[in-house]
Design an enzyme around this catalytic site. Sequence first.
Site, PDB file in Angstrom:
ATOM      1  N   GLU A   1      47.989 -13.329 -25.470  1.00  9.50           N
ATOM      2  CA  GLU A   1      48.969 -12.682 -24.589  1.00  9.50           C
ATOM      3  C   GLU A   1      50.275 -12.386 -25.326  1.00  9.50           C
ATOM      4  OE1 GLU A   1      47.651 -15.396 -20.785  1.00  9.50           O
ATOM      5  OE2 GLU A   1      49.753 -15.203 -21.302  1.00  9.50           O
TER       6      GLU A   1
ATOM      7  N   CYS B   1      57.829 -11.213 -26.780  1.00 14.64           N
ATOM      8  CA  CYS B   1      57.360 -12.582 -26.998  1.00 14.64           C
ATOM      9  C   CYS B   1      55.919 -12.500 -27.516  1.00 14.64           C
ATOM     10  CB  CYS B   1      57.433 -13.317 -25.664  1.00 14.64           C
ATOM     11  SG  CYS B   1      56.702 -14.937 -25.708  1.00 14.64           S
TER      12      CYS B   1
ATOM     13  N   CYS C   1      45.915 -23.513 -28.485  1.00 12.53           N
ATOM     14  CA  CYS C   1      46.951 -24.343 -29.102  1.00 12.53           C
ATOM     15  C   CYS C   1      46.487 -25.788 -29.167  1.00 12.53           C
ATOM     16  CB  CYS C   1      48.240 -24.246 -28.286  1.00 12.53           C
ATOM     17  SG  CYS C   1      49.626 -25.084 -29.057  1.00 12.53           S
TER      18      CYS C   1
ATOM     19  N   CYS D   1      50.639 -29.689 -24.595  1.00 17.77           N
ATOM     20  CA  CYS D   1      51.763 -29.937 -23.672  1.00 17.77           C
ATOM     21  C   CYS D   1      51.247 -29.946 -22.225  1.00 17.77           C
ATOM     22  CB  CYS D   1      52.835 -28.873 -23.833  1.00 17.77           C
ATOM     23  SG  CYS D   1      53.491 -28.777 -25.509  1.00 17.77           S
TER      24      CYS D   1
ATOM     25  N   CYS E   1      51.501 -26.836 -19.759  1.00 21.78           N
ATOM     26  CA  CYS E   1      51.144 -25.531 -20.323  1.00 21.78           C
ATOM     27  C   CYS E   1      49.668 -25.188 -20.101  1.00 21.78           C
ATOM     28  CB  CYS E   1      51.458 -25.555 -21.809  1.00 21.78           C
ATOM     29  SG  CYS E   1      50.847 -24.123 -22.704  1.00 21.78           S
TER      30      CYS E   1
ATOM     31  N   CYS F   1      53.052 -19.069 -20.768  1.00 23.47           N
ATOM     32  CA  CYS F   1      51.961 -18.628 -21.636  1.00 23.47           C
ATOM     33  C   CYS F   1      50.619 -19.166 -21.160  1.00 23.47           C
ATOM     34  CB  CYS F   1      52.223 -19.031 -23.080  1.00 23.47           C
ATOM     35  SG  CYS F   1      52.428 -20.789 -23.309  1.00 23.47           S
TER      36      CYS F   1
HETATM   37  S1  SF4 Z   1      53.785 -25.073 -24.622  1.00 28.12           S
HETATM   38 FE1  SF4 Z   1      51.604 -24.580 -24.791  1.00 28.12          FE
HETATM   39  S2  SF4 Z   1      51.470 -23.045 -26.390  1.00 28.12           S
HETATM   40 FE2  SF4 Z   1      53.492 -24.017 -26.579  1.00 28.12          FE
HETATM   41  S3  SF4 Z   1      53.185 -25.699 -28.035  1.00 28.12           S
HETATM   42 FE3  SF4 Z   1      52.851 -26.598 -26.011  1.00 28.12          FE
HETATM   43  S4  SF4 Z   1      50.629 -26.414 -25.671  1.00 28.12           S
HETATM   44 FE4  SF4 Z   1      51.160 -25.055 -27.361  1.00 28.12          FE
END
Ligand code: SF4
Length: 355
Positions: free
Chosen positions: A86, A112, A119, A123, A126, A343
Amino acid sequence: MKNLLDFTKEELSDIIKPAFRAKQIYEWIYKKNVDSFDDMRNLPRDLRDYLKENFYFNPLKKVKEEVSQDGSKKYLFMLKDGKTIESVLLPMKGDEFDENGKLIKHARYTICVSSQVGCKMGCSFCLTAKGGFVRNLTPGEIVEQVHFIKKENKIPYERRVNIVYMGMGEPLNNLNNLAKAIKIFTDNDGLAISPRRQTVSTSGLSSQIVKLGNLNLGVLLAISLHAVNDELRQELMPVNKAYNIASIMEAVRKFPIDMRKRVMFEYLMMDGVNDSIKDAKTLVKLLDGIKAKVNLIYFNPHEGSIYKRPKPENMEKFRDFLQSKSVTCTIRESKGIDISAACGQLKERSKNDNS
Ligand code: SF4
């Protein structure tokens, strides 16, 4: 077949002789936005044939686009291997006119971009994290997100845009390709986007922040902080187990940054989790001696999220406290709230649409 956009101009000029052909190819792609090698009219036919047989320069296919009421546009792109990423176009300010209707200032945009498919960082707030890590993006796949979006939105070549590496992925986990993408973006025969318009946003990989600093690329730095004590940060961001807040602050203090600029600290506010004045006081102490700007961001709850959007009055109190201690602080409305701008959300929804 290789992605031509993965090459810096210097690398291309090592492969394609005479060396000035690399400059011409860059101009055709980034300045003149051609769609095929046949359109590169000042290249000899045999060179065009060689390029056609060995390279491509369209690594992204638009799969989906959503437009928010605030004008943000979110793109879902498919890569050559069928994976999706994205990118978001954020109009920061529209065209400005004087009283006679004469244009006095052009619109400003930020794009962005994603740096990885998925990833590793996990997190808890996320959606990208949910799908795990798939692969790093190549330099050209990073560069094309900006090139494609500029083209698609008819943003003139001369109109510089800001780039934030804040989409899917942890850019510092893909440092080599990121550094190459930054060089390609910066090239005057390419998109000519100054490194001072490029902000690398990290979840706080302290050792990589130091490495990025040592490369002296001239880019700006943003830290996704989100919590002021290790216990909470670890809960929100598992990376904090390996790199605690103290190590991040130490790395930031060493990071070379333009005297006129600040290190940005992103602070995603969640109701009752990290929005108290006690947290604000700790934050002020942490930032002591750092030329910092704090961005307070409204958490954008997604389905199944255990965190809630903060109360505006708590955000304002937090901001006012920081400002009273001379810390630059702004509240950022989540742009594109109606298109799930955090995201990973468009990708997640698209999967559901297809199921
Ligand atoms: S917010 Fe999401 S994309 Fe960004 S570092 Fe943390 S897990 Fe990865």
